[in-house]
Design a protein around this motif. Structure first.
Motif, PDB file in Angstrom:
ATOM      1  N   ASP A 381       0.734  -1.225  -0.036  1.00  0.00           N
ATOM      2  CA  ASP A 381       0.104  -0.009   0.025  1.00  0.00           C
ATOM      3  C   ASP A 381       0.670   1.408   0.030  1.00  0.00           C
ATOM      4  N   ASN A 382       2.180   1.020   0.294  1.00  0.00           N
ATOM      5  CA  ASN A 382       2.770   2.070   0.287  1.00  0.00           C
ATOM      6  C   ASN A 382       3.921   2.260  -1.108  1.00  0.00           C
ATOM      7  N   ALA A 383       3.600   1.395  -1.908  1.00  0.00           N
ATOM      8  CA  ALA A 383       4.594   1.471  -3.054  1.00  0.00           C
ATOM      9  C   ALA A 383       4.506   2.547  -3.946  1.00  0.00           C
ATOM     10  N   ILE A 384       5.731   2.866  -4.494  1.00  0.00           N
ATOM     11  CA  ILE A 384       5.889   3.713  -5.459  1.00  0.00           C
ATOM     12  C   ILE A 384       5.982   3.096  -6.807  1.00  0.00           C
ATOM     13  N   VAL A 385       5.332   3.386  -7.827  1.00  0.00           N
ATOM     14  CA  VAL A 385       5.190   2.782  -9.056  1.00  0.00           C
ATOM     15  C   VAL A 385       5.562   3.805 -10.059  1.00  0.00           C
ATOM     16  N   THR A 386       6.743   3.191 -11.182  1.00  0.00           N
ATOM     17  CA  THR A 386       7.094   3.807 -12.410  1.00  0.00           C
ATOM     18  C   THR A 386       6.519   3.329 -13.563  1.00  0.00           C
ATOM     19  N   SER A 387       6.377   4.009 -14.451  1.00  0.00           N
ATOM     20  CA  SER A 387       6.264   3.228 -15.795  1.00  0.00           C
ATOM     21  C   SER A 387       7.366   3.853 -17.010  1.00  0.00           C
ATOM     22  N   ASP A 388       7.622   3.213 -17.764  1.00  0.00           N
ATOM     23  CA  ASP A 388       8.595   3.826 -18.921  1.00  0.00           C
ATOM     24  C   ASP A 388       7.341   3.910 -19.987  1.00  0.00           C
ATOM     25  N   SER A 389       7.776   4.919 -20.957  1.00  0.00           N
ATOM     26  CA  SER A 389       6.760   4.887 -22.158  1.00  0.00           C
ATOM     27  C   SER A 389       6.639   3.647 -22.965  1.00  0.00           C
ATOM     28  N   GLY A 390       5.680   3.322 -23.790  1.00  0.00           N
ATOM     29  CA  GLY A 390       5.797   2.198 -24.484  1.00  0.00           C
ATOM     30  C   GLY A 390       4.363   1.296 -24.205  1.00  0.00           C
ATOM     31  N   SER A 391       4.231   0.200 -24.695  1.00  0.00           N
ATOM     32  CA  SER A 391       3.139  -0.513 -24.385  1.00  0.00           C
ATOM     33  C   SER A 391       3.018  -0.801 -22.773  1.00  0.00           C
ATOM     34  N   ALA A 392       4.171  -0.867 -22.081  1.00  0.00           N
ATOM     35  CA  ALA A 392       3.808  -1.145 -20.586  1.00  0.00           C
ATOM     36  C   ALA A 392       3.098  -0.201 -20.181  1.00  0.00           C
ATOM     37  N   ASN A 394       0.523   0.904 -21.107  1.00  0.00           N
ATOM     38  CA  ASN A 394      -0.941   0.331 -21.333  1.00  0.00           C
ATOM     39  C   ASN A 394      -1.393  -0.018 -20.212  1.00  0.00           C
ATOM     40  N   TRP A 395      -0.540  -1.011 -19.734  1.00  0.00           N
ATOM     41  CA  TRP A 395      -0.903  -2.415 -18.683  1.00  0.00           C
ATOM     42  C   TRP A 395      -0.950  -1.411 -17.424  1.00  0.00           C
ATOM     43  N   TYR A 396       0.092  -0.476 -17.090  1.00  0.00           N
ATOM     44  CA  TYR A 396       0.276   0.486 -16.017  1.00  0.00           C
ATOM     45  C   TYR A 396      -1.164   1.117 -15.732  1.00  0.00           C
ATOM     46  N   ALA A 397      -1.551   1.891 -17.009  1.00  0.00           N
ATOM     47  CA  ALA A 397      -2.781   2.809 -16.883  1.00  0.00           C
ATOM     48  C   ALA A 397      -4.009   1.853 -16.397  1.00  0.00           C
ATOM     49  N   ARG A 398      -4.193   0.743 -16.948  1.00  0.00           N
ATOM     50  CA  ARG A 398      -5.225   0.035 -16.838  1.00  0.00           C
ATOM     51  C   ARG A 398      -5.593  -0.887 -15.907  1.00  0.00           C
ATOM     52  N   HIS A 399      -4.438  -1.611 -15.316  1.00  0.00           N
ATOM     53  CA  HIS A 399      -4.381  -2.719 -14.593  1.00  0.00           C
ATOM     54  C   HIS A 399      -4.150  -2.604 -13.099  1.00  0.00           C
ATOM     55  N   LEU A 400      -3.409  -1.375 -12.818  1.00  0.00           N
ATOM     56  CA  LEU A 400      -2.795  -1.311 -11.398  1.00  0.00           C
ATOM     57  C   LEU A 400      -3.913  -0.249 -10.752  1.00  0.00           C
ATOM     58  N   THR A 401      -4.257  -0.719  -9.695  1.00  0.00           N
ATOM     59  CA  THR A 401      -5.209  -0.195  -8.677  1.00  0.00           C
ATOM     60  C   THR A 401      -4.186   0.683  -7.610  1.00  0.00           C
ATOM     61  N   MET A 402      -4.491   1.993  -7.761  1.00  0.00           N
ATOM     62  CA  MET A 402      -4.034   2.919  -6.815  1.00  0.00           C
ATOM     63  C   MET A 402      -4.950   2.917  -5.561  1.00  0.00           C
ATOM     64  N   HIS A 476      10.646  -8.725 -27.409  1.00  0.00           N
ATOM     65  CA  HIS A 476      11.716  -8.571 -28.675  1.00  0.00           C
ATOM     66  C   HIS A 476      11.101  -7.338 -29.692  1.00  0.00           C
ATOM     67  N   ASP A 477      10.338  -6.742 -29.331  1.00  0.00           N
ATOM     68  CA  ASP A 477       9.562  -5.808 -30.030  1.00  0.00           C
ATOM     69  C   ASP A 477       9.608  -4.172 -29.517  1.00  0.00           C
ATOM     70  N   LEU A 478       9.753  -3.425 -30.421  1.00  0.00           N
ATOM     71  CA  LEU A 478       9.384  -1.893 -29.834  1.00  0.00           C
ATOM     72  C   LEU A 478       7.779  -1.929 -29.989  1.00  0.00           C
ATOM     73  N   ASN A 479       7.038  -2.094 -29.151  1.00  0.00           N
ATOM     74  CA  ASN A 479       5.858  -2.762 -29.321  1.00  0.00           C
ATOM     75  C   ASN A 479       4.969  -1.432 -29.505  1.00  0.00           C
ATOM     76  N   GLN A 480       5.031  -0.415 -28.847  1.00  0.00           N
ATOM     77  CA  GLN A 480       3.883   0.707 -28.987  1.00  0.00           C
ATOM     78  C   GLN A 480       4.210   1.157 -30.203  1.00  0.00           C
ATOM     79  N   VAL A 481       5.276   1.444 -30.857  1.00  0.00           N
ATOM     80  CA  VAL A 481       5.311   1.939 -32.097  1.00  0.00           C
ATOM     81  C   VAL A 481       4.767   0.961 -33.116  1.00  0.00           C
ATOM     82  N   THR A 482       5.002  -0.430 -32.933  1.00  0.00           N
ATOM     83  CA  THR A 482       4.388  -1.369 -34.004  1.00  0.00           C
ATOM     84  C   THR A 482       3.040  -1.328 -33.936  1.00  0.00           C
ATOM     85  N   TRP A 483       2.319  -1.277 -32.684  1.00  0.00           N
ATOM     86  CA  TRP A 483       0.681  -1.029 -32.910  1.00  0.00           C
ATOM     87  C   TRP A 483       0.399   0.208 -33.334  1.00  0.00           C
TER      88      TRP A 483
END
Length: 597
Positions: A381-392, A394-402, A476-483
């Motif tokens: 409950d006291n975690a600090i979460v960072t995300s890089d840019s890219g498809s990761a 997406n999953w950070y934005a949609r699946h992690l509950t603050m 193995h993919d620069l995934n966000q740009v691929t999509w």
């Protein structure tokens, strides 16, 4: 021993409460480095592996501490390397001070080694304040103004100190003509809009039956007030990515992120509302806000430079979010129906079910949504979460509950690759007693993250809670740009640009004496996360994920979100042909514009 200019710079930083400076050495700041030795490393010099990482770490430190982040670099190439991180601070409105060296004054203008026109270089990124110190008497005013401006304007500032000036004996400004004295104090202040404008805003909000609230990082200090006004208005609350940690996602009316990486409930909230209240956000994507003319709008922002440019708001309240809401709330009529509120909450509940089902779909080898979904309940409950840019992201934005006191951030407006790991390092120095978790794509890890794990290994013993977990989505993919190529250009992946080498990230971590875990099967995902979170120091948990999982845009219908995921993940023999022929058409269905209710 006389006090040198370099000694006084460090002394003044200490007087401002600066306890860390993120930097990389070079002869352009040799005088400062010597002063650090005399000052027994106070403030602490945190050595990154690259000046860009120093700037990112200063940004992460500032974002998670609320204090100015300071970075230092040598002249020429060192100063140049700072730019990307400083632009990240500028675009995300973060207070950062850069201290950079310059060639000796006697050599300036002589095309000398590492001589770069630093004023021209920094005039945009540090446009609020940049100055070169040429005589000792300019201090302490230059330092004070740089720090005070960084705080007041929430922006990066820069001080340039030639190498020979660093070595001069310090002498304070005198009580003479054309001397500029200075003072340390930075008294707190609060901007408040006029009573008349607050009343007009209340009238607009009270006229609405379907109210939507959009919060950004500017609302971070007003959590209780945002909850209060949302309750009175029976409003749904969407969050810009930089405002992800403003409100708990456990609240039933919080619809989650907005935008291309956002949620279906946030999209529907904006599509169907009749009134919009934006608090502390400069979210730029107008197509995800209500149709012009359909909803009345009120904005609250502390920066008059940022108001009124994202939506045709009727009232722009310039003021601190908390202070402004405290004056607005007593004027709000809480007597309104619950039909809209109940619909918003129902959509949020349905979204969570859809995300759970999407995460459970099989993939080859691991569904990246499942990786994020498994982490969610395991986060402290006291975690600090960072995300890089890219498809990761997406999953950070949609699946992690603050929830609880969690904090989180990413590169919001610049959306640059590479800050995920250095942000986490900056967070660890801001809060050494809290765990940090970084979600990083393999492209960003190769770009910056691998080297910066050396920094994490170097400083791990300074952190009271040594946990810093870096999750690498290895596809193995620069995934966000691929999509983006598939969806926006109607083109299949261009492999020479998108395919990247398979690197043994976990093994690299182990080579540094850190915990390294490689997860190749879905059934091992939870164990991998638990091992990383239970490690006695920094850990890299590498997940082999499927690049064919699509980050479906939020304006896809509920049915499309589920059907497309199933078709992509059903295990077609020829994924490349399937993507080229079938998914292209499916993705294009989501692009023409807003669906009509």
């Amino acid at each position: 021993m006389s006090t040198k200019v370099s000694d006084h710079i460090l002394q003044r930083l200490r007087e401002w409460g600066v306890d860390h400076v993120f930097g990389y050495p070079g002869d352009g700041i040799n005088g400062l480095l010597a002063a650090w030795g005399r000052a027994e490393n106070k403030p602490r010099f945190v050595q990154s592996r690259h000046e860009e990482m120093s700037a990112f770490e200063a940004v992460g430190y500032a974002k998670f501490s609320g204090r100015v982040g300071v970075c230092a670099a040598t002249s020429g190439p060192g100063a140049i390397h700072l730019l990307n991180g400083l632009y990240d601070a500028k675009l995300d409105h973060v207070p950062v001070l850069a201290i950079v060296g310059q060639t000796h004054r006697t050599a300036m203008g002589g095309s000398y080694q590492q001589e770069v026109d630093l004023h021209t270089l920094f005039k945009d990124v540090a446009s609020d304040f940049i100055e070169t110190v040429t005589v000792p008497e300019q201090l302490p005013n230059v330092i004070d103004r740089a720090i005070r401006t960084a705080y007041a304007r929430r922006s990066p500032t820069a001080i340039i100190v030639p190498g020979d000036v660093q070595e001069l004996d310090y002498s304070a400004p005198t009580h003479e003509f054309k001397m500029v004295p200075s003072s340390l104090d930075r008294s707190s202040w609060t901007a408040i809009p006029s009573e008349e404008s607050v009343q007009r805003a209340a009238d607009i909000l009270n006229s609405g039956d379907k109210v939507a609230i959009l919060v950004g990082q500017g609302a971070a200090g007003a959590r209780a007030e945002v909850e209060r006004i949302a309750g009175l208005l029976k409003a749904g609350v969407a969050k810009a990515l930089l405002g992800k940690d403003v409100l708990s996602d456990e609240l039933p009316y919080v619809t989650g992120s907005i935008g291309l990486l956002g949620t279906r409930p946030s999209y529907e909230l904006m599509r169907d509302c009749d009134t919009l209240l934006t608090i502390g956000s400069s979210f730029p994507y107008t197509q995800f806000l209500p149709e012009f003319g359909k909803a009345r709008g009120v904005q609250i922002d502390i920066d008059p430079h940022m108001v009124g440019m994202r939506y045709p708001y009727e009232v722009n309240l310039v003021g601190d979010a908390r202070a402004t809401l405290e004056r607005l709330i007593p004027l709000i009529d809480g007597e309104r129906g619950r039909e809209w509120y109940d619909l918003v909450c129902s959509n949020v509940a349905r979204w969570r079910e859809v995300m759970e089902r999407r995460a459970q779909l099989s993939a080859d080898p691991i569904n990246p949504e499942y990786v994020a979904r498994v982490l969610d309940p395991l986060l402290p409950d006291n975690a600090i979460v960072t995300s890089d840019s890219g498809s990761a992201a997406n999953w950070y934005a949609r699946h992690l509950t603050m929830r609880g006191s969690m904090r989180s951030s990413l590169s919001g407006t610049l959306a640059t690759m590479g800050p995920g790991v250095p942000y986490a390092i900056g967070a660890k120095f801001a809060h050494p007693d809290r765990p940090a978790i970084a979600l990083v794509g393999d492209g960003a890890m190769q770009m910056n993250g691998l080297a910066e794990m050396i920094t994490a290994a170097k400083y791990r013993d300074l952190w009271e809670d040594p946990r810093m977990v870096v999750a690498v989505f290895n596809n193995h993919d620069l995934n966000q740009v691929t999509w983006e190529m598939r969806a926006m250009e109607g083109a299949p992946s261009f492999l020479p640009s998108q395919a990247i080498p398979d690197v043994q990230y976990a093994a690299f971590a182990r080579s540094l004496g850190l915990t390294g875990i490689r997860v190749e099967k879905p059934e091992d995902v939870e164990a991998g996360w638990r091992a990383g979170l239970e490690a006695d120091g920094p850990a890299v948990v590498e997940f082999l994920t499927d690049p064919a999982v699509p980050p479906i845009p939020p304006h896809a219908t509920w049915e499309q979100m589920e059907a497309t995921a199933a078709s992509v993940l059903k295990g077609d023999a020829d994924r490349g042909a399937m993507v080229k022929q079938g998914l292209k058409a499916k993705m294009q269905e989501f692009l023409p514009g807003r669906e009509k209710k």
